[in-house]
Design an enzyme around this catalytic site. Structure first.
Site, mmCIF file in Angstrom:
data_model
loop_
_atom_site.group_PDB
_atom_site.id
_atom_site.type_symbol
_atom_site.label_atom_id
_atom_site.label_comp_id
_atom_site.label_asym_id
_atom_site.label_seq_id
_atom_site.Cartn_x
_atom_site.Cartn_y
_atom_site.Cartn_z
ATOM 1 N N LEU A 103 0.881 -1.164 0.000
ATOM 2 C CA LEU A 103 0.000 0.000 0.000
ATOM 3 C C LEU A 103 0.918 1.213 0.000
ATOM 4 O O LEU A 103 1.794 1.332 0.853
ATOM 5 C CB LEU A 103 -0.904 -0.014 1.238
ATOM 6 C CG LEU A 103 -2.029 1.020 1.298
ATOM 7 C CD1 LEU A 103 -3.016 0.834 0.146
ATOM 8 C CD2 LEU A 103 -2.771 0.933 2.632
ATOM 9 N N ASP A 104 0.740 2.100 -0.976
ATOM 10 C CA ASP A 104 1.659 3.220 -1.154
ATOM 11 C C ASP A 104 1.844 4.016 0.133
ATOM 12 O O ASP A 104 0.935 4.108 0.961
ATOM 13 C CB ASP A 104 1.145 4.164 -2.243
ATOM 14 C CG ASP A 104 1.073 3.491 -3.600
ATOM 15 O OD1 ASP A 104 1.816 2.524 -3.810
ATOM 16 O OD2 ASP A 104 0.266 3.937 -4.437
ATOM 17 N N VAL A 105 3.010 4.635 0.262
ATOM 18 C CA VAL A 105 3.319 5.407 1.460
ATOM 19 C C VAL A 105 2.329 6.548 1.659
ATOM 20 O O VAL A 105 2.032 6.939 2.797
ATOM 21 C CB VAL A 105 4.775 5.937 1.394
ATOM 22 C CG1 VAL A 105 4.931 6.972 0.284
ATOM 23 C CG2 VAL A 105 5.222 6.500 2.729
ATOM 24 N N SER A 161 -0.845 6.413 0.852
ATOM 25 C CA SER A 161 -2.195 5.862 0.973
ATOM 26 C C SER A 161 -2.385 5.309 2.378
ATOM 27 O O SER A 161 -1.419 5.076 3.106
ATOM 28 C CB SER A 161 -2.428 4.761 -0.064
ATOM 29 O OG SER A 161 -2.336 5.281 -1.379
#
Length: 237
Positions: free
Chosen positions: A102-104, A106
């Protein structure tokens, strides 16, 4: 009984099979003192298997944890990066890895486990397990923009996404909240879908992985999965 080395490592809690294959490719795994190669088999009961020159442990008890990741926290473990990772918030001994990423920038649900077999089944593209997100976009999306996401959209690298389920959840003065369900996990996919359709993405919160839901778990907090949740995850894979 002999088995493929990456399967043995996955069962010992070293990550998914693909992650364990990377350990082998990086020459970090040895069998009876010899550097292992992809495709090699071993017998855990008879052979000495080491990772970074340390014998693999006996089979660990399996752990399954849900974590509500805040902004600014990396979902990777062991990265050479000064920023905090999800592991800094989950104080459980032993190996523990996030399932997928999960993107930083997000937020939301992260599943963490040392069950390499489950990790492989949940992350391998061929299984197309659903992941659901609340997505805030700037302005009010047109029907054409929503249809583009629903039909699949060509990203900046020329790759075409799988069709997504998209619906409007609520509208604010200058933005709109969408519910988005994906069945794949390309790098920064939702933000790139927004960029490709001229629909700037402002915030992403993951609320579901397969049948595991975030529900009311507070940000920065974690909990163990219930036995029913674990059983349900294994049943769908």
């Amino acid at each position: 009984m002999e088995d493929r080395l990456q399967k043995i490592l996955a069962r010992a809690g070293y990550g998914s099979r693909r992650a364990c294959e990377e350990l082998i490719v990086d020459r970090r795994v040895k069998v009876n003192g010899t550097i292992a190669t992809l495709g090699m088999k071993a017998d855990r009961e008879k052979d000495e298997i080491t990772v970074d020159n340390r014998p693999i442990s006996q089979k660990e008890s399996l752990k399954y944890i849900a974590f509500n990741k805040p902004l600014g926290v990396l979902s990777t473990v062991g990265a050479n990066d000064p920023r905090p990772t999800v592991r800094d918030f989950v104080h459980v001994s032993g190996r523990l890895y996030p399932v997928g990423r999960l993107d930083v920038d997000s937020e939301g649900l992260i599943l963490m486990t040392n069950d390499g077999e489950l990790t492989n089944r949940l992350t391998h593209p061929k299984y197309k397990h659903e992941k659901e997100y609340r997505v805030q976009v700037a302005g009010s999306p047109t029907q054409a923009q929503l249809t583009a996401w629903q039909d699949g959209i060509t990203l900046d690298d020329g790759q075409h996404t799988l069709p997504a389920d998209v619906r409007i959840e609520s509208q604010e003065k200058k933005s709109t909240w969408l519910r988005v369900i994906l069945r794949e996990g390309r790098n920064r996919q939702i933000r790139r879908m927004g960029a490709s359709s001229n629909l700037p993405v402002q915030r992403i919160i993951r609320v579901r992985i397969a049948n595991l839901r975030l529900n009311d778990l507070p940000t920065r907090k974690w909990r163990y999965l219930t036995s029913k949740e674990i059983k349900d995850l294994k049943n769908i894979t």
